[in-house]
Design an enzyme around this catalytic site. Structure first.
Site, short mmCIF file in Angstrom:
data_model
loop_
_atom_site.label_atom_id
_atom_site.label_comp_id
_atom_site.label_asym_id
_atom_site.label_seq_id
_atom_site.Cartn_x
_atom_site.Cartn_y
_atom_site.Cartn_z
N HIS A 242 -28.92 -37.75 53.65
CA HIS A 242 -27.91 -36.71 53.43
C HIS A 242 -28.13 -35.57 54.41
O HIS A 242 -29.25 -35.11 54.61
CB HIS A 242 -27.98 -36.20 51.99
N ARG B 110 -31.31 -13.50 48.84
CA ARG B 110 -32.02 -14.75 48.58
C ARG B 110 -33.31 -14.81 49.41
O ARG B 110 -33.30 -14.67 50.62
CB ARG B 110 -31.13 -15.94 48.88
N CYS B 111 -34.41 -15.04 48.72
CA CYS B 111 -35.70 -15.17 49.38
C CYS B 111 -36.30 -16.53 49.06
O CYS B 111 -36.04 -17.09 48.00
CB CYS B 111 -36.65 -14.08 48.89
N GLY C 107 -27.53 -35.50 44.51
CA GLY C 107 -28.87 -35.49 43.90
C GLY C 107 -29.02 -34.52 42.76
O GLY C 107 -29.25 -34.90 41.63
N HIS D 36 -20.03 -25.40 48.07
CA HIS D 36 -20.50 -24.03 48.29
C HIS D 36 -19.56 -23.01 47.69
O HIS D 36 -19.81 -21.82 47.75
CB HIS D 36 -20.71 -23.78 49.79
#
Ligand code: GLN
Ligand code: ZN
Length: 745
Positions: free
Chosen positions: A633, A507-508, A424, A686
Site C-alpha cells: 500500500h 501533531r507530534c 488495514g 483524509h
C-alpha cells in the site's frame, strides 16, 4: 554600518515546547476552552523560553520568527499577503483566518498539506492564482524581533525565501510571479531595517534539488534585487538538506552577505565552495551539526571541516545543518535510555552546545574537544543477522512468475471480480486509546488489555462480514503507530519517553531510534492475525509495515549504509511473513507509504535509493509460497516519479492513493506495463466526507476503463484509523454496493 554575523547559530529551534505546550494550547483554543489572549500568552512564553535557552547556551547569533502556530510556510504566505480570497471572505479574525487555512472550516477545505523536502514535517501549500496580489505584512517578524529585544536578545528574523516559497506553491505557474513577489520581500526587508534588524535569514532549501537554468537565473535576479534595496538588513541565504551544486556560483554573484551550506547532507558543498574561490567580505554559515538526526557530532572531524571553510571565506559561523525543528527538544529528560545509547545522542538542546563549542574551537583553536565516541558496544551487534545478510543471494529477493502465482492464488482464494478490501486500520476510538493509556499506566493488566483489543478485532470482523467485504483486516486496534509498534518489538530499536517532533500543526510524533542490528525476538503480529482469521471463513490480511517506511519514520543509525539497515529490518519481516503463512494467513500486506517521500531530492541519487528500497521490500516479501498473496500500500504522494520502482516491488496487489488525483496513477501504471493487481483508492479518507454511491461508481468506471477488471481491486485511499465509525460504515457500504454494481455490467 555592518554588524558581524556571529560565531555560532542554529537555523531554527523546536517551537512545540519541552512538554508539547504549544500543541496543548492550540488544541485547547480550537476546542474553545481557552481564548486567543491565553493562547497568545502561552506562545509568547514559549518564544521567550527558547531565546533564553539559546542565549544562556552562549549562542551568539539567535534566530527569531521561527515560532509558528502551525507552519512557517503558512506564516510566510501571511507575511507576503498570499491569503487566498476563499479564506479572507470568511470574515474571521486574523488568527482564525490563519487556522482556517491550516485546518479548513465546514464550507472551505484547508490548504493542501505536504512533506517538507525529505523530512517528516508537513507544510501547507500556498495557493497562488493569477489574481493573487502580494502585499508586505511584516507584523509577525517585527513583533517577535521586538519581543526578543525586550528580553535583551538581539535576533535574526527568519522567513522562507521568495524563490523557495513559490517553488513550493501550487497554482498557475506560481514561479512566474517571482519578480513580483520579490518587490514585496523588498518592502519587508525595508520594514525590518527600520526596526533596527541587522540580519535577516531567508531560507532557500528549494535549491538543493535539481533546478533548471532559468530557475537558477531567477534566483540570481531575486537576490540581486533584494541586495539592491537601499535600506535593508544584511541578508543571510540559508540552504539545507543537500548540495547547492550550480546554484552556489549564482548566489555568490549577488550582493548577499552570508550564505548557509549544509555540510552534513551535502558534503560536496565544500568542494563547490573551494571552486568558487575565496569569498571576500562574506560570511559562510557552515552547517556542521546534523539537524535532521539525533546522533552526537564527531566534533573533531567537524572542526577540521570548519577550518577548511575558514580558509575559503573571510568569516565563518558554525551552525546546524538545518533547523532543529526536526529533532526532539531535550535529551536530558530521557532517563530510561540505555546509558551507552544516551551518551551517543544529541537532541536540539544538546546540538546547540555542540554548535557553540565548535564555534569557539574554530575561533581560538585551543578549545578542548571531547574524544570521538568509541565503536558501538558489542552487545548491539547481532551476529546471526549479519551472517544471514552476508549469505543473501539474488534468489532471496525473487518470487516465481506472476501468471502462475496469480493463478494459484485465485484458485486458493476464490475471490470475485473487483474484490473489495480496506487498507488495514479501523477507527482508533477514544475507548481504544483509553485502554492503551491505562495499560501503559499499569491500571489495566496485560490480559485485560489484550481482551479489549480482541473484542475490537471481533467487532471489526463482524462489521466487515456484514458489509460484505471480500478480503478482511483485523483493524490494527493494538497499534499505537505503524512504525513504533514494530520498533517496540524488535532488537536494535529504542523508544524515547519525551522525544516528540512536530509532524504538522499540532501533531507530534515520537520516532523510534534504530541504534543497533535489527533482529526479531518473536512473532509480532501472528496472534492478532490468527485470532481474526479464526472468526471468519473469508481471508484476513496479515498487516506489516515495510522496511523503507520503518526507516523513514525512525531516527536511523549512521554507522552503516541505509541499505544494510533496511535489509536487517526486511529479514525480520520476512520471518514474520513466514510465520503468518504457517499460521494459515493467505494474504499479507506490507505497507510502504513512505516509499516516495524518502526519494532523494536529486535525480543522481535516486537510483541508488530506489535500488535498495525495492531490494529490501522484495527480501521481506519473497520468502512466501506462490499461493500466498502479497499486497502493498502506498499513499501520501504523487507516484509518477517512482512508478517503475512500484512495479519492481513485485507485489501481487498494490493499493494506492488515487481519489484526489482522479485515478491518474492508473495511466502511469499502464504506461510502464504494470500487469498485476491494483487497488486505486476510491474514497478519500483524509476527509470526513462520506463519498456518495454514484461518486464511487464513477471512480470505479474510470478505473475499469484504465485497467482490466480482473486485475482491479476496490478499496479506500488509506487506513481508517483517523475516521469515526459512522462515516466508515456508510462509506464502506457505498464502496461494496458500487463494486457490485460495476461488477454487474
Ligand atoms: N495499514 C495502515 C493503516 O491502515 C497503513 C497506513 C498508511 O498507509 N499510512 O492504517
Ligand atoms: Zn495509506
Amino acid at each position: 554600518m555592518s554588524t558581524a554575523f556571529g560565531q555560532s547559530t542554529v537555523l531554527g529551534y523546536p517551537r512545540i515546547g519541552a512538554n508539547r505546550e504549544l500543541k496543548k494550547a492550540v488544541e485547547a483554543y480550537w476546542a474553545g476552552t481557552v481564548d486567543a489572549d491565553t493562547l497568545e500568552a502561552t506562545a509568547a512564553a514559549l518564544r521567550a523560553e527558547v531565546w533564553q535557552i539559546l542565549r544562556n547556551a552562549r549562542l551568539d547569533a539567535i534566530p527569531s520568527n521561527t515560532f509558528s502556530y502551525y507552519d512557517q510556510v503558512l506564516d510566510t504566505a501571511v507575511a507576503v499577503g498570499a491569503v487566498p480570497d476563499r479564506f479572507t471572505r470568511l470574515g474571521l479574525s486574523e488568527l482564525d483566518t490563519y487556522f482556517a487555512m491550516a485546518r479548513g472550516v465546514d464550507t472551505e477545505p484547508a490548504l493542501e498539506l505536504t512533506k517538507w523536502f525529505d523530512t517528516n514535517y508537513h507544510y501547507l501549500v500556498p495557493e497562488i492564482v493569477p489574481g493573487t496580489t502580494f502585499s508586505a505584512n511584516p507584523a509577525k517578524p517585527l513583533r517577535e524581533y521586538a519581543e526578543a529585544l525586550d528580553l535583551g536578545v538581539t535576533t535574526r528574523p527568519v522567513l522562507v525565501g521568495p524563490a523557495t516559497f513559490l517553488l513550493l506553491a501550487k497554482g498557475d505557474d506560481p514561479f512566474a510571479r517571482l519578480d513580483d513577489l520579490v518587490e514585496t520581500y523588498a518592502e519587508i526587508l525595508a520594514a525590518l531595517a527600520d526596526a533596527g534588524v541587522a540580519w535577516v535569514q531567508l531560507d532557500e532549501p528549494g535549491y538543493v534539488a535539481d533546478r533548471s537554468p532559468s530557475e537558477i537565473d531567477a534566483l540570481r535576479r531575486a537576490y540581486t534585487r533584494l541586495g539592491g534595496v537601499s535600506k535593508r538588513p544584511q541578508i543571510f541565504v540559508a540552504t539545507y538538506f543537500g548540495e547547492l551544486g550550480d546554484v552556489l556560483p549564482a548566489l555568490l554573484d549577488t550582493p548577499i552577505e552570508a550564505i548557509g551550506l549544509d555540510l552534513v547532507a551535502g558534503p560536496g558543498n565544500l568542494n563547490r565552495l573551494a571552486a568558487a574561490g575565496p569569498l571576500r567580505g562574506r560570511t559562510v554559515v557552515a552547517g556542521l551539526v546534523d539537524g535532521h538526526n539525533i546522533w552526537r557530532t564527531d566534533l573533531r572531524t567537524a572542526v577540521a571541516t570548519g577550518a577548511t571553510v575558514s580558509g575559503l571565506a573571510d568569516h565563518v559561523a558554525v551552525s546546524t545543518s538545518c533547523s532543529l525543528l526536526h529533532v526532539p527538544v531535550d535529551l536530558s529528560v530521557e532517563t530510561r535510555l540505555d546509558p551507552e545509547l544516551h551518551g551517543r545522542l544529541a537532541f536540539a538542546r544538546q546540538k546547540v552546545d555542540e554548535v557553540v563549542l565548535l564555534g569557539r574551537a574554530l575561533r581560538d583553536g585551543t578549545t578542548q574537544l571531547p574524544a570521538p565516541l568509541p565503536t558501538a558496544p558489542a552487545r548491539w551487534r547481532h551476529d546471526g543477522v549479519r551472517e544471514r545478510l552476508a549469505a543473501l543471494r539474488p534468489i532471496d529477493r525473487q518470487r516465481g512468475d506472476y501468471p502462475s502465482r496469480s493463478a494459484r492464488q485465485q484458485e486458493r482464494l476464490g475471490l470475485p471480480e473487483l474484490p473489495t478490501t480496506t487498507i488495514g486500520s479501523f477507527p482508533q476510538t477514544v475507548e481504544l486509546r483509553k485502554a492503551r493509556a491505562a495499560y501503559r499506566a499499569g491500571t489495566l493488566d496485560e490480559a485485560g488489555y489484550v481482551q479489549r483489543m480482541r473484542d475490537e478485532v471481533a467487532h471489526v470482523i463482524r462489521l466487515q462480514e456484514q458489509l460484505g467485504l471480500d478480503v478482511l483486516v483485523h483493524g490494527e486496534p493494538e497499534r499505537n503507530d505503524m512504525v513504533q509498534y514494530f520498533g517496540e518489538q524488535l532488537d536494535g530499536f529504542a523508544a524515547t519517553e519525551h522525544g516528540w517532533v512536530q509532524s504538522y500543526g499540532s501533531r507530534c510524533v515520537r520516532p523510534p531510534i534504530i541504534y543497533g542490528d535489527v533482529a526479531r525476538k518473536a512473532p509480532m503480529t501472528v496472534d492478532w492475525s490468527t485470532y481474526a482469521q479464526s472468526l471468519t471463513s473469508r481471508p484476513v490480511k496479515g498487516m506489516l509495515t515495510g522496511p523503507v517506511t520503518i526507516l523513514a519514520w525512525s531516527f536511523v543509525r549512521v554507522d552503516q549504509p541505509l541499505a544494510d539497515t533496511a535489509d536487517q529490518v526486511a529479514l525480520a519481516l520476512r520471518d514474520e511473513c513466514h510465520d503468518l503463512e504457517a499460521a494459515g494467513i493467505t494474504v499479507i500486506q506490507v505497507d510502504e507509504p513512505a516509499l516516495r517521500e524518502t526519494l532523494p531530492l536529486r535525480k543522481i541519487d535516486q537510483k541508488a535509493y530506489l535500488d535498495w528500497a525495492v531490494a529490501a521490500f522484495r527480501l521481506a516479501t519473497s520468502g512466501v509460497a506462490e499461493d500466498t498473496q502479497i499486497h502493498t500500500h502506498l499513499c501520501y504522494s504523487e507516484f509518477a516519479e517512482v512508478i517503475t520502482a512500484i512495479d519492481a516491488l513485485d507485489a501481487d496487489v498494490t493499493s494506492i492513493e488515487a481519489s484526489r488525483s482522479k485515478m491518474e496513477v492508473l495511466d502511469d501504471l499502464a504506461a510502464i506495463g504494470y500487469r498485476r493487481g491494483v487497488g486505486p483508492g476510491v474514497w478519500d479518507i483524509h476527509s470526513p466526507r462520506v463519498p456518495p454511491h454514484d461518486e464511487v461508481v464513477e471512480a470505479l468506471r474510470r478505473a475499469v476503463a484504465a485497467v482490466p477488471a480482473r486485475r482491479l481491486w476496490v478499496n479506500p485511499d488509506c487506513g481508517l484509523k483517523t475516521r469515526g465509525y459512522s462515516e466508515v460504515e456508510a462509506s464502506l457500504r457505498h464502496l461494496v454496493a458500487a463494486a457490485a454494481e460495476v461488477r454487474e455490467r
